[in-house]
Design a protein around this motif. Structure first.
Motif: not given
Length: 250
Positions: A136, A139, A145-146, A148-149, A176, A179-180
């Motif tokens: 994460v 990325h 955003k971190q 979120h993941y 990722l 996960m998306d």
């Protein structure tokens, strides 16, 4: 902080558990090699997340992700992915933290081996957490955003575990992207579900595990870890349809 690395073969020492409980490891030279790792700061963080309470378990994961990304990822990769480093840290620097946080360690050597000396692979909670933090943070540097993941990973932990179980899928972009896809198509509940009416499979087979199994089976003919997200999504749905009714997800 200097961390003396244990001599290779430390697991075979019959007195290791007893010496840990009695705080004798640091005083016995027989345990140590001549190697030392220097780390600026090595704060405590949750190392074992087998709690039945989902909220508590997730909270512990989030705390581990935060500490590992802020401190431990600053070391070289060959250090923070090294089993001997982690066992050396836990045994020589984290005794009080371990005994106060995981009192079951004092109850049996089995608990000690499971919590403190767990093999550093996909079943080890530090390993799970350090890989997630690495992928994460590599990325994105955006905190939102971190988060979120991280949330997606803990909400889909069974699938995450199955992904990192396979060496070919230990790829940050692949994880990722998956996960998306799960998030965009709202697949989490479907992937966690048990597969029904398939006597040819095991009794506790989960949809998500079989999807990853299909990717693994097709490798290297299909290099799924290298695919762009849209291509991966198409294959993901094809594999998913082998085990679940998802016609409305196209």
């Amino acid at each position: 902080m200097e961390i003396r690395l244990l001599e290779r073969g430390y697991r075979n020492n019959a007195n290791l558990y007893k010496d840990f409980l009695e705080d004798q490891i640091n005083s016995k030279e027989e345990y140590f090699s001549n190697e030392v790792v220097t780390i600026i700061n090595a704060p405590d963080f949750p190392i074992y997340m087998a709690q039945k309470n989902e909220y508590e378990r997730n909270d512990h994961f989030f705390k581990a992700f935060k500490v590992l990304s802020e401190y431990y990822l600053k070391t070289d990769r060959d250090i923070h992915l090294d089993e001997r480093f982690w066992h050396s840290l836990l045994l020589t620097k984290k005794r009080e933290f371990i005994l106060s946080t995981y009192p079951q360690v004092e109850e049996s050597e089995k608990n000690f081996n499971n919590i403190v000396l767990k093999k550093f692979d996909w079943e080890n909670y530090i390993y799970k957490s350090i890989l997630a933090a690495q992928y994460v943070s590599d990325h994105t540097s955006d905190i939102n955003k971190q988060s979120h993941y991280y949330r997606l990973i803990v909400e889909n932990l069974d699938l995450y575990n199955y992904i990192i179980k396979y060496e070919i899928f230990r790829n940050g972009q692949f994880l990722l992207n998956v996960m998306d896809i799960i998030n965009e198509l709202d697949l989490s509940k479907i992937l966690k579900a048990k597969i029904k009416n398939r006597d040819d499979l095991g009794r506790d087979e989960r949809v998500g595990r079989r999807v990853i199994f299909e990717f693994n089976k097709s490798y290297p003919i299909v290099l799924s870890p290298m695919l762009e997200k849209d291509e991966l999504k198409t294959l993901f749905l094809e594999n998913l349809k082998l085990y679940a009714d998802v016609d409305d997800k196209d």
